[in-house]
Design an enzyme around this catalytic site. Structure first.
Site, mmCIF file in Angstrom:
data_model
loop_
_atom_site.group_PDB
_atom_site.id
_atom_site.type_symbol
_atom_site.label_atom_id
_atom_site.label_comp_id
_atom_site.label_asym_id
_atom_site.label_seq_id
_atom_site.Cartn_x
_atom_site.Cartn_y
_atom_site.Cartn_z
ATOM 1 N N HIS A 162 0.819 -1.220 0.000
ATOM 2 C CA HIS A 162 0.000 0.000 0.000
ATOM 3 C C HIS A 162 0.848 1.262 0.000
ATOM 4 O O HIS A 162 0.349 2.342 -0.305
ATOM 5 C CB HIS A 162 -0.938 -0.003 1.217
ATOM 6 N N ASP A 370 3.566 9.410 -0.909
ATOM 7 C CA ASP A 370 2.358 8.661 -0.543
ATOM 8 C C ASP A 370 2.158 7.533 -1.540
ATOM 9 O O ASP A 370 2.310 7.751 -2.755
ATOM 10 C CB ASP A 370 1.138 9.598 -0.585
HETATM 11 P P1 ADQ Z 1 -3.023 6.086 4.609
HETATM 12 O O1 ADQ Z 1 -1.651 6.601 4.755
HETATM 13 O O2 ADQ Z 1 -3.794 5.902 5.844
HETATM 14 O O3 ADQ Z 1 -3.074 4.719 3.792
HETATM 15 P P2 ADQ Z 1 -4.879 7.568 2.712
HETATM 16 O O4 ADQ Z 1 -4.831 6.878 1.413
HETATM 17 O O5 ADQ Z 1 -4.847 9.052 2.603
HETATM 18 O O6 ADQ Z 1 -3.721 7.218 3.674
HETATM 19 O O7 ADQ Z 1 -6.218 7.146 3.428
HETATM 20 C C1 ADQ Z 1 -6.619 7.738 4.623
HETATM 21 C C2 ADQ Z 1 -8.077 7.386 4.927
HETATM 22 O O8 ADQ Z 1 -8.371 7.823 6.236
HETATM 23 C C3 ADQ Z 1 -9.040 8.088 3.986
HETATM 24 O O9 ADQ Z 1 -10.086 7.207 3.693
HETATM 25 C C4 ADQ Z 1 -9.538 9.275 4.809
HETATM 26 O O10 ADQ Z 1 -10.881 9.685 4.551
HETATM 27 C C5 ADQ Z 1 -9.442 8.754 6.226
HETATM 28 N N1 ADQ Z 1 -9.141 9.870 7.130
HETATM 29 C C6 ADQ Z 1 -8.091 10.693 7.078
HETATM 30 N N2 ADQ Z 1 -8.212 11.652 8.046
HETATM 31 C C7 ADQ Z 1 -9.347 11.400 8.687
HETATM 32 C C8 ADQ Z 1 -10.046 12.023 9.775
HETATM 33 N N3 ADQ Z 1 -9.607 13.120 10.352
HETATM 34 N N4 ADQ Z 1 -11.192 11.469 10.199
HETATM 35 C C9 ADQ Z 1 -11.657 10.357 9.605
HETATM 36 N N5 ADQ Z 1 -11.072 9.753 8.560
HETATM 37 C C10 ADQ Z 1 -9.941 10.262 8.114
HETATM 38 C C11 ADQ Z 1 -2.160 3.814 3.156
HETATM 39 C C12 ADQ Z 1 -1.116 4.476 2.231
HETATM 40 C C13 ADQ Z 1 -1.818 5.311 1.171
HETATM 41 C C14 ADQ Z 1 -2.816 4.444 0.395
HETATM 42 C C15 ADQ Z 1 -3.728 3.681 1.344
HETATM 43 C C16 ADQ Z 1 -4.581 2.655 0.602
HETATM 44 O O11 ADQ Z 1 -0.230 5.292 3.000
HETATM 45 O O12 ADQ Z 1 -0.876 5.884 0.273
HETATM 46 O O13 ADQ Z 1 -3.608 5.280 -0.439
HETATM 47 O O14 ADQ Z 1 -2.972 2.966 2.326
HETATM 48 O O15 ADQ Z 1 -3.795 1.782 -0.144
#
Ligand code: ADQ
Length: 464
Positions: A162, A370
């Protein structure tokens, strides 16, 4: 859909550190996608129970929830510290995100990483039959494939990373990089978020292990054949778009509007993590207010960032840095009736966040590095087609490869962030609609279901 998901010929066994067991809402894209597949195939989800016990059992505890079976295991305090906080989050996470400077290369961490990977390999062996397909998720389990093969496992086994795969010289900074790589090429299929990750891994395997690309695109590495699959993860776009107009969303947007009045909203939503570029983003907003006094009082920036892994020292430091920066910006530019920046260090429900995205004129997604970044896709899904907001996206997010109609910026350059926000605020409706339309088509066609099918279909070519 593949034979595996529709005909129930073989069962899917998913392995991830965290699972969706016991979650009241399984709204997250990955949880839903895996849940559907596992429910369709009477599959099994293996993972950590979330519990830390003095004497954890070496076996997993079975449970069942709405048609999905779980096998969950507990960690000891030492395992949690050494494996999860230690090797996974203080070695692999920083290095894979190009932050070798933040890595803590403590050899004791690696011992726990091996121990937990072995524990999971045993659990897979106890629970799976060779006709099953094992799908392992993320950097916590790089060694698991190799351990399964060493134990004589002959079934199909794939892995999805991921997070990014960095340039070969960066990956080599990890003292155990060759062992980790051996773990990777023991899998039949290795899925990566974007073309750059795939190119980095292929180059590393060629340089380090003399890997050879075969005419069908797979790679021969020593005595193994591995399929490196470009497989960008999506979201459940349709359901997210629906959530953005449902009641929880409109209520949350209305609450925020009471604070904003008729000001334009610029939003950021991230886990609080040093890879997400938050200080640079805050500096970008400061630069905007510094350069363009006519924008004072016209826009407000709201950053939502719940603390994560807050026991790791870097996260505590980041929290302090953001507190100080937002205080300074409000002190320098704010007025009696206007707060330029609001920073909310807490999580919100996905349904509420959908409404906040829809209320926003622009969204800042500016990670320094990311794997993909799902916030960028959620923001697009949530927009009003008649009056969409503008996505400002880092060139270093995996999502930038698919989402070219966003305003793409260098997240280290606070001037570029400031100018992008100005451009977004002033963009004509016609241009906003045009950009949004192509972004929307992309997230609809390559959604989470497309991703899951793409990955599972790759097993069709793996000899039984
Ligand atoms: P993450 O680093 O966790 O995931 P991301 O892809 O941005 O990052 O997903 C974050 C999720 O958490 C989103 O669904 C978002 O809506 C939710 N979120 C963020 N802040 C929030 C808040 N304050 N309250 C509630 N929800 C919140 C890892 C990798 C990424 C990759 C994903 C999926 O680091 O690059 O996209 O896995 O493969």
């Amino acid at each position: 859909m593949t034979d595996q998901t529709s005909s129930q010929a073989s069962r899917l066994i998913a392995v991830s550190n965290r699972t969706a067991a016991g979650q009241e809402s399984r709204a997250g894209g990955l949880a839903v996608a895996l849940w559907d597949t596992l429910a369709d195939t009477r599959g099994l989800w293996i993972g950590w129970s979330g519990r830390i016990l003095d004497f954890p059992s070496s076996r997993a505890k079975r449970s069942e929830e709405d048609g999905v079976e779980f096998a969950l295991t507990d960690y000891s305090r030492d395992q949690y510290d050494g494996f999860y906080l230690g090797y996974a989050n203080s070695v692999l996470w920083p290095v894979m995100h190009n932050r070798i400077d933040l890595a803590v290369f403590d050899s004791a961490f690696y011992r726990y990483y091996v121990e937990i990977n072995e524990k999971f390999a045993d659990i897979v062996q106890q629970q799976a039959t060779p006709s099953d397909i094992v799908w392992v998720h993320d950097y916590h389990f790089l060694l698991l494939g190799d351990m399964l093969r060493e134990d004589g496992w002959t079934g199909k086994c794939g892995f999805f990373l991921h997070i990014p795969f960095p340039a070969p010289e960066v990956f080599r900074a990890i003292p155990q990089h060759r062992k980790l790589a051996r773990g990777l090429f023991a899998y039949d299929v290795v899925g990566l978020q974007c073309g750059k990750d795939l190119a980095n891994l292929a180059q590393y395997l060629e340089e380090e292990f003399g890997a050879e690309e075969l005419p069908d695109g797979r790679f021969r590495v020593e005595d193994r054949i591995v399929h490196l699959l470009h497989c960008p993860i999506g979201i459940d776009s349709r359901s997210f778009a629906e959530a953005a107009t449902a009641e929880p969303a409109t209520l949350a947007a209305a609450r925020l509007s009471r604070f904003l009045g008729d000001r334009d909203l610029v939003i950021g939503v991230d886990r609080m993590d040093y890879s997400k570029g938050l200080p640079q983003r805050f500096e970008g907003m400061a630069k905007l207010f510094d350069r363009y006094p006519d924008l004072h009082g016209r826009i407000s920036f709201t950053q939502i960032a719940p603390p994560s892994r807050s026991v790791v020292e870097e996260y505590a430091q980041l929290r302090e840095q953001l507190d100080a920066l937002s205080g300074r910006i409000n002190g320098d530019y704010g007025d009696l009736d206007w707060m330029p920046i609001r920073y909310l260090a807490r999580g919100y429900d996905r349904e509420e966040i959908a409404g906040l995205y829809r209320r926003a004129k622009a969204c800042l997604v500016t990670p320094l590095q990311d794997g993909m970044n799902l916030v960028a896709k959620e923001f697009v899904a949530a927009q009003d087609p008649e009056d969409p907001g503008v996505l400002i996206l880092s060139q270093f997010a995996g999502a930038a490869e698919q989402m070219k109609e966003a305003i793409i910026i260098n997240p280290y350059d606070s001037s570029a962030i400031a100018e992008a926000v100005k451009q977004a605020i002033e963009m004509s409706r016609e241009e906003r609609c045009m950009r949004w339309q192509s972004l929307y088509e992309n997230i609809m066609s390559q959604d989470i279901h497309w991703w899951r099918t793409r990955f599972l279909t790759a097993f069709d070519e793996v000899p039984a």
